[in-house]
Design an enzyme around this catalytic site. Structure first.
Site, PDB file in Angstrom:
ATOM      1  N   LYS A  66      13.570  24.702  15.917  1.00  0.00           N
ATOM      2  CA  LYS A  66      12.527  24.042  14.619  1.00  0.00           C
ATOM      3  C   LYS A  66      13.098  22.706  14.454  1.00  0.00           C
ATOM      4  CE  LYS A  66      13.989  27.049  11.464  1.00  0.00           C
ATOM      5  NZ  LYS A  66      13.865  27.803   9.978  1.00  0.00           N
ATOM      6  N   ARG A 118       0.931  -1.310  -0.126  1.00  0.00           N
ATOM      7  CA  ARG A 118       0.083   0.075   0.024  1.00  0.00           C
ATOM      8  C   ARG A 118       0.846   1.156  -0.154  1.00  0.00           C
ATOM      9  NH1 ARG A 118      -2.934  -0.859   5.445  1.00  0.00           N
ATOM     10  NH2 ARG A 118      -0.827  -1.507   5.883  1.00  0.00           N
ATOM     11  N   ASP A 177       3.118  24.772  13.002  1.00  0.00           N
ATOM     12  CA  ASP A 177       3.570  23.658  11.976  1.00  0.00           C
ATOM     13  C   ASP A 177       3.218  24.364  10.576  1.00  0.00           C
ATOM     14  OD1 ASP A 177       3.909  21.829  14.031  1.00  0.00           O
ATOM     15  OD2 ASP A 177       2.534  20.348  13.067  1.00  0.00           O
ATOM     16  N   HIS A 215      18.093  31.401   6.765  1.00  0.00           N
ATOM     17  CA  HIS A 215      17.058  31.995   7.593  1.00  0.00           C
ATOM     18  C   HIS A 215      17.293  31.897   8.908  1.00  0.00           C
ATOM     19  CE1 HIS A 215      13.932  31.514   4.085  1.00  0.00           C
ATOM     20  NE2 HIS A 215      14.926  32.558   3.754  1.00  0.00           N
TER      21      HIS A 215
END
Length: 187
Positions: A72, A24, A49, A63
């Site tokens: 993060k 699958r 998020d 950044h």
């Protein structure tokens, strides 16, 4: 899921899940509060998020957040990216170290980037979705960008850059950013 320390960046971790694949497709857990807690991080600290979709050659970064910074969790949920972290914490034993990673949708590995580190990535596949989980609400007034091609960093981006934002393309050098950060702290 297991956590592995990133030797080049003090306090950074790779969280490696175990995808279960069959006819699958696959299933895997991409976040586990107990595993995050086991390396001394607060799983409840993450408050937003986000996801970005990039095409092959797009470069986003480098950044950084001013003020208190921003920790993060970054994961390539689909495709493949070349991910880069630069430690800009002056009190860190890995100050100014650069580390790079290949994050893929096949592995679903998540990279924890401590506050005070710059981050950027380049999409290596025709489509690359990158998920971010940050530890404080985003404030555009605190955005700092460093030139992706700064010779002092000498980051070996794997592909020619096909596209980037005007802000990223016009970003100042690392030296200029560091002058501003020091000036900001004294003022």
């Amino acid at each position: 899921m297991k956590a592995i320390e990133v030797p080049a960046i003090d306090g950074a971790f790779l969280f490696l899940p175990t995808p279960y694949a069959d006819e699958r497709g696959f299933f895997c857990r991409t976040f586990d509060a107990d595993v995050v807690r086991s390396v001394g991080l607060d799983p409840d600290a993450f408050v937003q998020d986000s996801v970005s979709r990039s095409v092959r050659g797009v470069l986003r970064g480098l950044h950084l957040r001013s003020g208190n910074g921003e920790a993060k969790l970054v994961r390539c949920s689909y495709g493949k990216i070349f991910d880069v972290v630069v430690d800009l914490r002056t009190d860190s034993p890995s100050y100014r170290n650069v580390a790079s990673f290949e994050l893929t949708g096949d592995t679903q590995a998540t990279l924890y980037i401590p506050a005070g580190c710059a981050h950027g990535f380049q999409a290596l596949t025709e489509t690359a979705d990158t998920s971010y989980r940050i530890d404080r609400p985003h404030d555009p007034a605190e955005d700092v960008t460093i030139a992706f091609d700064d010779p002092e960093l000498a980051i070996p981006w794997p592909l020619p850059v096909t596209s980037m934002s005007p802000r990223d393309r016009e970003a100042p050098s690392l030296a200029e950013v560091l002058k501003h950060v020091v000036k900001h702290k004294e003022g």
